[in-house]
Design a protein around this motif. Sequence first.
Motif, PDB file in Angstrom:
ATOM      1  N   ASN A   1       0.879  -1.139   0.191  1.00  0.00           N
ATOM      2  CA  ASN A   1      -0.079   0.042   0.173  1.00  0.00           C
ATOM      3  C   ASN A   1       0.673   1.405   0.018  1.00  0.00           C
ATOM      4  OD1 ASN A   1      -2.457  -1.691   0.004  1.00  0.00           O
ATOM      5  ND2 ASN A   1      -2.046  -1.531   2.181  1.00  0.00           N
ATOM      6  N   GLY A   2       2.040   1.022  -0.169  1.00  0.00           N
ATOM      7  CA  GLY A   2       3.098   2.399  -0.126  1.00  0.00           C
ATOM      8  C   GLY A   2       3.428   2.669   1.458  1.00  0.00           C
ATOM      9  N   ASN A   3       2.637   2.100   2.473  1.00  0.00           N
ATOM     10  CA  ASN A   3       3.240   2.623   3.698  1.00  0.00           C
ATOM     11  C   ASN A   3       4.365   1.995   4.363  1.00  0.00           C
ATOM     12  OD1 ASN A   3       0.471   3.758   3.842  1.00  0.00           O
ATOM     13  ND2 ASN A   3      -0.381   1.652   4.467  1.00  0.00           N
ATOM     14  N   VAL A   4       5.297   3.135   5.202  1.00  0.00           N
ATOM     15  CA  VAL A   4       6.337   2.581   5.656  1.00  0.00           C
ATOM     16  C   VAL A   4       6.134   1.484   6.719  1.00  0.00           C
ATOM     17  CG1 VAL A   4       8.487   3.168   6.632  1.00  0.00           C
ATOM     18  CG2 VAL A   4       7.626   4.724   4.980  1.00  0.00           C
ATOM     19  N   THR A   5       6.915   0.387   6.526  1.00  0.00           N
ATOM     20  CA  THR A   5       6.584  -0.678   7.784  1.00  0.00           C
ATOM     21  C   THR A   5       8.083  -0.870   8.444  1.00  0.00           C
ATOM     22  OG1 THR A   5       7.148  -2.257   6.170  1.00  0.00           O
ATOM     23  CG2 THR A   5       4.847  -1.691   6.593  1.00  0.00           C
ATOM     24  N   ALA A   6       9.064  -0.537   7.866  1.00  0.00           N
ATOM     25  CA  ALA A   6      10.464  -0.694   8.475  1.00  0.00           C
ATOM     26  C   ALA A   6      11.384   0.353   7.908  1.00  0.00           C
ATOM     27  CB  ALA A   6      10.837  -2.342   8.125  1.00  0.00           C
ATOM     28  N   VAL A   7      12.638   0.270   8.523  1.00  0.00           N
ATOM     29  CA  VAL A   7      13.904   0.872   8.158  1.00  0.00           C
ATOM     30  C   VAL A   7      15.129  -0.019   8.318  1.00  0.00           C
ATOM     31  CG1 VAL A   7      15.390   2.882   8.835  1.00  0.00           C
ATOM     32  CG2 VAL A   7      12.790   3.320   9.277  1.00  0.00           C
ATOM     33  N   ILE A   8      15.613   0.174   7.039  1.00  0.00           N
ATOM     34  CA  ILE A   8      16.947  -0.555   6.865  1.00  0.00           C
ATOM     35  C   ILE A   8      18.092   0.547   7.150  1.00  0.00           C
ATOM     36  CG2 ILE A   8      18.659  -1.827   5.181  1.00  0.00           C
ATOM     37  CD1 ILE A   8      16.096  -2.646   3.690  1.00  0.00           C
ATOM     38  N   PHE A   9      19.125   0.112   7.838  1.00  0.00           N
ATOM     39  CA  PHE A   9      20.048   0.883   8.294  1.00  0.00           C
ATOM     40  C   PHE A   9      21.429   0.269   7.889  1.00  0.00           C
ATOM     41  CE2 PHE A   9      23.353   1.173  11.871  1.00  0.00           C
ATOM     42  CZ  PHE A   9      24.013   2.449  11.389  1.00  0.00           C
ATOM     43  N   ILE A  10      22.250   1.039   7.310  1.00  0.00           N
ATOM     44  CA  ILE A  10      23.439   0.454   6.842  1.00  0.00           C
ATOM     45  C   ILE A  10      24.672   1.601   7.264  1.00  0.00           C
ATOM     46  CG2 ILE A  10      25.202  -0.010   4.888  1.00  0.00           C
ATOM     47  CD1 ILE A  10      22.902  -2.090   5.038  1.00  0.00           C
ATOM     48  N   GLY A  11      25.587   0.926   7.906  1.00  0.00           N
ATOM     49  CA  GLY A  11      26.719   1.939   8.466  1.00  0.00           C
ATOM     50  C   GLY A  11      28.076   1.447   7.861  1.00  0.00           C
ATOM     51  N   HIS A  12      28.841   2.338   7.235  1.00  0.00           N
ATOM     52  CA  HIS A  12      30.222   2.153   6.621  1.00  0.00           C
ATOM     53  C   HIS A  12      31.102   2.489   7.688  1.00  0.00           C
ATOM     54  CE1 HIS A  12      33.468   1.110   4.294  1.00  0.00           C
ATOM     55  NE2 HIS A  12      34.080   2.281   4.078  1.00  0.00           N
ATOM     56  N   GLU A  13      32.092   1.967   8.234  1.00  0.00           N
ATOM     57  CA  GLU A  13      33.163   2.609   9.049  1.00  0.00           C
ATOM     58  C   GLU A  13      34.066   3.453   8.473  1.00  0.00           C
ATOM     59  OE1 GLU A  13      35.996   1.518  12.841  1.00  0.00           O
ATOM     60  OE2 GLU A  13      35.155  -0.081  11.907  1.00  0.00           O
ATOM     61  N   VAL A  14      34.345   4.660   8.807  1.00  0.00           N
ATOM     62  CA  VAL A  14      35.281   5.408   8.148  1.00  0.00           C
ATOM     63  C   VAL A  14      36.262   6.248   9.170  1.00  0.00           C
ATOM     64  CG1 VAL A  14      33.658   6.401   6.298  1.00  0.00           C
ATOM     65  CG2 VAL A  14      33.737   7.411   8.550  1.00  0.00           C
ATOM     66  N   SER A  15      36.397   5.193  10.307  1.00  0.00           N
ATOM     67  CA  SER A  15      37.536   5.751  11.096  1.00  0.00           C
ATOM     68  C   SER A  15      38.657   6.082  10.999  1.00  0.00           C
ATOM     69  CB  SER A  15      37.464   4.915  12.366  1.00  0.00           C
ATOM     70  OG  SER A  15      36.156   4.267  13.022  1.00  0.00           O
ATOM     71  N   HIS A  16      39.373   5.342   9.792  1.00  0.00           N
ATOM     72  CA  HIS A  16      40.716   5.763   9.247  1.00  0.00           C
ATOM     73  C   HIS A  16      40.446   6.812   8.483  1.00  0.00           C
ATOM     74  CE1 HIS A  16      42.435   1.690  10.549  1.00  0.00           C
ATOM     75  NE2 HIS A  16      41.635   1.200   9.895  1.00  0.00           N
ATOM     76  N   TYR A  17      39.442   7.231   7.692  1.00  0.00           N
ATOM     77  CA  TYR A  17      39.401   8.636   7.143  1.00  0.00           C
ATOM     78  C   TYR A  17      39.277   9.742   7.992  1.00  0.00           C
ATOM     79  CZ  TYR A  17      36.626  12.097   4.450  1.00  0.00           C
ATOM     80  OH  TYR A  17      36.507  13.327   4.008  1.00  0.00           O
ATOM     81  N   VAL A  18      38.356   9.534   9.027  1.00  0.00           N
ATOM     82  CA  VAL A  18      38.384  10.661  10.235  1.00  0.00           C
ATOM     83  C   VAL A  18      39.549  10.904  10.721  1.00  0.00           C
ATOM     84  CG1 VAL A  18      37.235  11.343  12.272  1.00  0.00           C
ATOM     85  CG2 VAL A  18      35.846  10.236  10.469  1.00  0.00           C
ATOM     86  N   ALA A  19      40.331   9.951  11.379  1.00  0.00           N
ATOM     87  CA  ALA A  19      41.824   9.982  11.745  1.00  0.00           C
ATOM     88  C   ALA A  19      42.573  10.799  10.930  1.00  0.00           C
ATOM     89  CB  ALA A  19      42.282   8.642  11.992  1.00  0.00           C
ATOM     90  N   ALA A  20      42.637  10.325   9.530  1.00  0.00           N
ATOM     91  CA  ALA A  20      43.517  10.949   8.607  1.00  0.00           C
ATOM     92  C   ALA A  20      43.074  12.453   8.381  1.00  0.00           C
ATOM     93  CB  ALA A  20      43.295  10.559   7.254  1.00  0.00           C
ATOM     94  N   LEU A  21      41.636  12.770   8.367  1.00  0.00           N
ATOM     95  CA  LEU A  21      41.399  14.201   8.491  1.00  0.00           C
ATOM     96  C   LEU A  21      41.727  14.935   9.692  1.00  0.00           C
ATOM     97  CD1 LEU A  21      37.724  14.065   7.158  1.00  0.00           C
ATOM     98  CD2 LEU A  21      39.990  14.821   5.725  1.00  0.00           C
ATOM     99  N   ASP A  22      41.720  14.050  10.878  1.00  0.00           N
ATOM    100  CA  ASP A  22      42.122  14.932  12.106  1.00  0.00           C
ATOM    101  C   ASP A  22      43.581  15.328  11.982  1.00  0.00           C
ATOM    102  OD1 ASP A  22      39.646  14.996  13.160  1.00  0.00           O
ATOM    103  OD2 ASP A  22      40.065  13.121  14.437  1.00  0.00           O
ATOM    104  N   GLN A  23      44.480  14.330  11.430  1.00  0.00           N
ATOM    105  CA  GLN A  23      45.790  14.717  11.366  1.00  0.00           C
ATOM    106  C   GLN A  23      45.994  15.823  10.523  1.00  0.00           C
ATOM    107  OE1 GLN A  23      47.747  10.960  10.015  1.00  0.00           O
ATOM    108  NE2 GLN A  23      47.768  10.009  12.129  1.00  0.00           N
ATOM    109  N   VAL A  24      45.463  15.869   9.605  1.00  0.00           N
ATOM    110  CA  VAL A  24      45.316  16.876   8.495  1.00  0.00           C
ATOM    111  C   VAL A  24      45.236  18.568   9.164  1.00  0.00           C
ATOM    112  CG1 VAL A  24      44.567  18.087   6.449  1.00  0.00           C
ATOM    113  CG2 VAL A  24      45.134  15.758   6.357  1.00  0.00           C
ATOM    114  N   GLN A  25      43.976  18.256   9.761  1.00  0.00           N
ATOM    115  CA  GLN A  25      43.523  19.416  10.698  1.00  0.00           C
ATOM    116  C   GLN A  25      44.508  19.985  11.686  1.00  0.00           C
ATOM    117  OE1 GLN A  25      39.826  18.509  12.189  1.00  0.00           O
ATOM    118  NE2 GLN A  25      38.683  18.481   9.899  1.00  0.00           N
ATOM    119  N   ALA A  26      45.167  18.661  12.267  1.00  0.00           N
ATOM    120  CA  ALA A  26      46.421  19.198  13.373  1.00  0.00           C
ATOM    121  C   ALA A  26      47.334  19.766  12.548  1.00  0.00           C
ATOM    122  CB  ALA A  26      46.674  17.774  14.000  1.00  0.00           C
ATOM    123  N   HIS A  27      47.687  19.372  11.338  1.00  0.00           N
ATOM    124  CA  HIS A  27      48.816  20.057  10.974  1.00  0.00           C
ATOM    125  C   HIS A  27      48.789  21.199  10.365  1.00  0.00           C
ATOM    126  CE1 HIS A  27      51.182  16.383  11.313  1.00  0.00           C
ATOM    127  NE2 HIS A  27      50.495  15.630  10.414  1.00  0.00           N
TER     128      HIS A  27
END
Length: 643
Positions: A248-274
Amino acid sequence: MNLPAETCFSAFQKSSTGIIVKHQLSVGFTVVTVTDLFEELTGLKRSELINQSIFTCFKHHNTLYKLLGLHSDVLQNAVNTEADIVIPAAPYGFVEKSTGKLNFFWWQTTYQKLSSPNASEQYILISLKKASAPDEATGANDTYEHFKGLFELAPTLACVLHGSELRIQRMNQRLSDLIGETLLNVQNEPISKFVKDKAFGSLINNAKKTYQSGKTFQSSGERFLVNRGGNRQELFFDCIFEPVRNQNGNVTAVIFIGHEVSHYVAALDQVQAHEKQLELIFDNVKDVLYMIEVEPGFNFKFIAVNNSFTEVTGLPQELIVGKYLHEVIPPESIDLVRGNYITAIREHKTMHWKEVSQYPTGQKTGLVTITPVFDKNGECTKMIGSVHDITDQTRHETDMQHSQQELQRVINDLMARNRALEHFTYVISHHLRAPAANIIGLVNLFKLGDLNDDGLTEIINGLLISSEALDTVIHDLNDILNLRERNMEQQTVVRLNDIINNLKVSLHDTLIKEKATINLDCERLDHIYTVESYLYSIFYNLISNSIKFRKRHEPPQINIRCYDDGENHILIFKDNGKGLDLEKFGRDLFGLYNKFDNSVSGKGIGLYLVKTQVEGMGGTVTASSQPLEGMEIIVTLPHSYQT
């Protein structure tokens, strides 16, 4: 099977899942009746279907349309034959009213022709039955189990949340490990019971927004705090929340997908620190530093100045930043300054001159340096300048020279950091985002549900390839950042013969297979005081490249000559391989992820590592080559350098 219509209608209505269709030559196929179970399964109302064309009824329900076989000639075939027609099993999901859960089964559709006293009318019974027997949907079940396994073992976070309370129906092992609970313990429980907003970013809020609005939500760099082995650990994820709708087009559920980017964030933190370190240097250097934006027509605008600029000139920041050159530089100096700026751009060089100008603080004499900065298209977009104030004649000449050198190093470092940041941003957007976008696209295709076995297999293979590509890029970037940012190891005396002997052991099988020979001439330089691991890596990458890029029918031969020119150690690597057109590829030769011969395996990272390590030891690396004439690499390392 030809059965009387009046005999089947009542029994079919009570116990079956399906519909009965009437065929008339003048009208076509219309719906006569719909069973209660069919109405409950599909969510479609009986009153909206009866006396309607069967093709019109289901044209907006693509999955159900194909499940019933309406995309083929099966209805007409059923009219023209006395035998039952069975359509192969296909997947279909529906929401149970009692539980609100999304259930997924394989269904088999059967067409039966019923007898009728009126020859101008034919009745077709279309029934649905769950395909639970192994021989009814073996291939489909195998594919489903394959996808289920991929879901469970995927390196990303994945879960299905049902109803407005966002109850956990399914989650994969990665998410289970993250929240420290098994699926058995959390199934049908609200996710808010196990995930707190402060510790898991906006996960719950975004899931609620998706459920309520029916729109997809994405977020980047969500901060998750988890306990691992009693230690509090901070992880970062890029998240997507997709709504799941019923018929009927009604929302019944939500699919959640999460991709880890900790390495990327750490790299950006290093760039910002520099960047902060550079800002600290920028604002605390005693000499004047500034940055100019170059606009069309040689119009120059100040976009940044350090504290010394305001102290020396007596001009406040608001009268400098955002102002054009003629609004800041005194009239008596403007022609000299602008002329040198234009010369620096046209001749692609740093300009130096002595300048005397009148400012609110009085007459100032300074040694000015201006350096143009060019983009990848060769256009000058910015200029970096410095002024060494020599008004105070008591300052010693040697101090001035030393300060100028220090300033030049700061400028060079700033330019190098800017280039590295631009390249790093490109690698992230191109090599990291592309696989992530592929994964999202493949998941969206899967959610459509209209896929056969081959389609599902293609999606699964695509997910695996994209996930592996993401993992490879993240590991490469992590290795590169560690290489560039960590402190140098202790320097020792390294004997070149030992390096070659160790490499011959490491590459033994390759050398034998390719009949390769390595000739080392180190009579004029048999040892170097340096970082052994760096030197070994340089030799390894250059020798490996010579073997990879060998000529097809000629065994590779690598000649290495080492000598000392009095100031530097010179290492020359020459091979008899394919060679390369450096006029065409020379600018990108030592770049990251650059490949010039797709017939050779590799990631395009070896020469980039060589350049990084050589420059890390204060040296330089150059190349000369012609197609089919081999390659010569010259590494120059200074006698001493600062770690």
